[in-house]
Design a protein around this motif. Structure first.
Motif, PDB file in Angstrom:
ATOM      1  N   ASN A  28      67.983  11.413  28.347  1.00  0.00           N
ATOM      2  CA  ASN A  28      66.954  11.051  27.307  1.00  0.00           C
ATOM      3  C   ASN A  28      67.439  10.696  26.074  1.00  0.00           C
ATOM      4  O   ASN A  28      66.438  10.750  25.084  1.00  0.00           O
ATOM      5  CB  ASN A  28      65.457  12.258  27.528  1.00  0.00           C
ATOM      6  N   GLY A  29      68.572  11.076  25.627  1.00  0.00           N
ATOM      7  CA  GLY A  29      69.109  10.649  24.352  1.00  0.00           C
ATOM      8  C   GLY A  29      68.924  11.968  23.141  1.00  0.00           C
ATOM      9  O   GLY A  29      69.206  11.647  22.260  1.00  0.00           O
ATOM     10  N   THR A  30      68.453  13.135  23.861  1.00  0.00           N
ATOM     11  CA  THR A  30      68.210  14.223  22.755  1.00  0.00           C
ATOM     12  C   THR A  30      69.739  14.811  22.380  1.00  0.00           C
ATOM     13  O   THR A  30      69.731  14.880  21.088  1.00  0.00           O
ATOM     14  CB  THR A  30      67.535  15.385  23.520  1.00  0.00           C
ATOM     15  N   LEU A  31      70.465  14.647  23.296  1.00  0.00           N
ATOM     16  CA  LEU A  31      71.966  15.392  22.832  1.00  0.00           C
ATOM     17  C   LEU A  31      72.730  14.613  22.003  1.00  0.00           C
ATOM     18  O   LEU A  31      73.125  15.095  20.906  1.00  0.00           O
ATOM     19  CB  LEU A  31      72.691  15.601  24.087  1.00  0.00           C
ATOM     20  N   GLN A  32      72.804  13.144  22.120  1.00  0.00           N
ATOM     21  CA  GLN A  32      73.515  12.212  21.330  1.00  0.00           C
ATOM     22  C   GLN A  32      72.927  12.464  19.923  1.00  0.00           C
ATOM     23  O   GLN A  32      73.550  12.186  18.980  1.00  0.00           O
ATOM     24  CB  GLN A  32      73.456  10.686  21.926  1.00  0.00           C
ATOM     25  N   LYS A  33      71.800  12.210  19.914  1.00  0.00           N
ATOM     26  CA  LYS A  33      70.985  12.164  18.503  1.00  0.00           C
ATOM     27  C   LYS A  33      71.354  13.618  17.821  1.00  0.00           C
ATOM     28  O   LYS A  33      71.757  13.369  16.634  1.00  0.00           O
ATOM     29  CB  LYS A  33      69.555  12.118  18.650  1.00  0.00           C
ATOM     30  N   ASN A  34      71.363  14.630  18.398  1.00  0.00           N
ATOM     31  CA  ASN A  34      71.147  15.828  17.447  1.00  0.00           C
ATOM     32  C   ASN A  34      72.870  16.007  17.287  1.00  0.00           C
ATOM     33  O   ASN A  34      73.301  16.699  16.224  1.00  0.00           O
ATOM     34  CB  ASN A  34      70.796  17.200  18.185  1.00  0.00           C
ATOM     35  N   ILE A  35      73.698  15.573  18.131  1.00  0.00           N
ATOM     36  CA  ILE A  35      75.251  15.893  17.775  1.00  0.00           C
ATOM     37  C   ILE A  35      75.497  14.910  16.780  1.00  0.00           C
ATOM     38  O   ILE A  35      76.441  15.279  15.759  1.00  0.00           O
ATOM     39  CB  ILE A  35      75.881  15.395  19.040  1.00  0.00           C
ATOM     40  N   SER A  36      74.922  13.523  16.669  1.00  0.00           N
ATOM     41  CA  SER A  36      75.367  12.696  15.551  1.00  0.00           C
ATOM     42  C   SER A  36      74.906  13.078  14.032  1.00  0.00           C
ATOM     43  O   SER A  36      75.619  13.185  13.202  1.00  0.00           O
ATOM     44  CB  SER A  36      74.708  11.390  15.846  1.00  0.00           C
ATOM     45  N   ILE A  37      73.799  14.066  14.173  1.00  0.00           N
ATOM     46  CA  ILE A  37      72.971  14.366  12.778  1.00  0.00           C
ATOM     47  C   ILE A  37      73.992  15.653  12.581  1.00  0.00           C
ATOM     48  O   ILE A  37      74.294  15.684  11.412  1.00  0.00           O
ATOM     49  CB  ILE A  37      71.696  14.864  13.226  1.00  0.00           C
ATOM     50  N   SER A  38      74.560  16.489  13.372  1.00  0.00           N
ATOM     51  CA  SER A  38      75.356  17.609  13.079  1.00  0.00           C
ATOM     52  C   SER A  38      76.674  17.153  12.678  1.00  0.00           C
ATOM     53  O   SER A  38      77.076  17.686  11.761  1.00  0.00           O
ATOM     54  CB  SER A  38      75.506  18.462  14.404  1.00  0.00           C
TER      55      SER A  38
END
Length: 279
Positions: free
Chosen positions: A72-82
């Protein structure tokens, strides 16, 4: 028959090249023994009911949750922000730490002027500055990046200053006898001699960077791995909490591995010197 042409008996035999087999030594496998053993024991305890899934979900359940978060793309989005927050904070804090470390290392006047103040600030736990940063800057990205920068600055500053002050005086005297200018002394003697200590500070600062980011992202945040963990805690979602912990561990290991590889490349001359000294 022409004697110059070799007969079948005297023909040179050309050996086929040996096939190279990929070999993995114990030194490469040994670091993974404990992590793999922990996962295997953990999975076995969950399978046989020793650990309740509500208390600690199995590694398989955590993996399935990871797949869902990736889909669902949640993990990639939050990893990139971190990663963005960590990288920017590290670059800003590292630049300040390196600048003042060099300045105070080569200049007695600068050291007398700045070092005492920096040391007083260093002894203040940087996480205790969170309320002050929120009041002064707010709760947006700049607050999180500033907190990471503050945490990173001091390890790099201390190690840079120590590395420069630990340069062998005989080397400096030799450089001066050869007529090297101050800039040449720094670039050819001081900085190369201090580089191992500086890189040690970089590796330590990377650990501080992730520790600080975890706390920064749990405070008034709506994105990042820390936010995912806090949000999962509110819903008692143990699987996502463990996913976040594992991601932080992997990111920390990856950053340390990158720093070690950079260190081995930059300090290759030191290994050559050690080999020659043993010859």
């Amino acid at each position: 028959m022409d004697s110059s042409i070799p007969s079948n008996k005297t023909a040179i035999k050309i050996k086929a090249p040996k096939k190279r087999h990929l070999t993995i030594g114990w030194s490469q496998l040994l670091p993974w023994v404990i992590p793999v053993s922990v996962v295997v024991i953990w999975q076995a305890a969950s399978t046989f009911g020793i650990l309740a899934s509500s208390t600690l979900p199995s590694p398989l359940a955590v993996f399935q949750d990871t797949v869902t978060l990736v889909q669902n793309g949640t993990l990639q989005k939050n990893i990139s922000i971190s990663l963005y927050r960590a990288t920017v904070g590290f670059l800003i804090g590292g630049a300040f730490g390196f600048f003042f470390g060099v300045l105070n290392g080569v200049s007695r006047f600068s050291r007398s002027l700045f070092d005492s103040s920096i040391q007083m600030l260093r002894n203040i736990p940087h996480l205790s500055l969170i309320p002050l940063i929120i009041i002064a800057i707010g709760i947006d990205e700049s607050a999180k990046i500033s907190l990471v920068a503050i945490g990173v600055m001091f390890p790099i500053y201390i190690n840079t200053l120590h590395g420069i002050q630990s340069v062998d005086p005989d080397l400096l005297e030799m450089g001066q006898s050869y007529g090297l200018s101050k800039r040449e002394l720094f670039s050819k003697i001081i900085f190369p001699s201090a580089l191992p200590t500086i890189l040690m500070g970089v590796r330590y600062a990377l650990g501080v960077m992730w520790t600080t980011l975890i706390v920064a992202e749990t405070i008034a945040s709506d994105s990042g791995i820390g936010y995912m963990s806090t949000n999962a805690e509110d819903f008692m979602d143990m699987k996502t909490i463990i996913v976040c912990i594992v991601i932080y561990a992997l990111l920390g290991k990856l950053s340390d591995l990158i720093a070690k590889n950079i260190e081995s490349i930059v300090l290759a001359w030191r290994d050559v010197k050690e080999v020659k000294s043993h010859d």
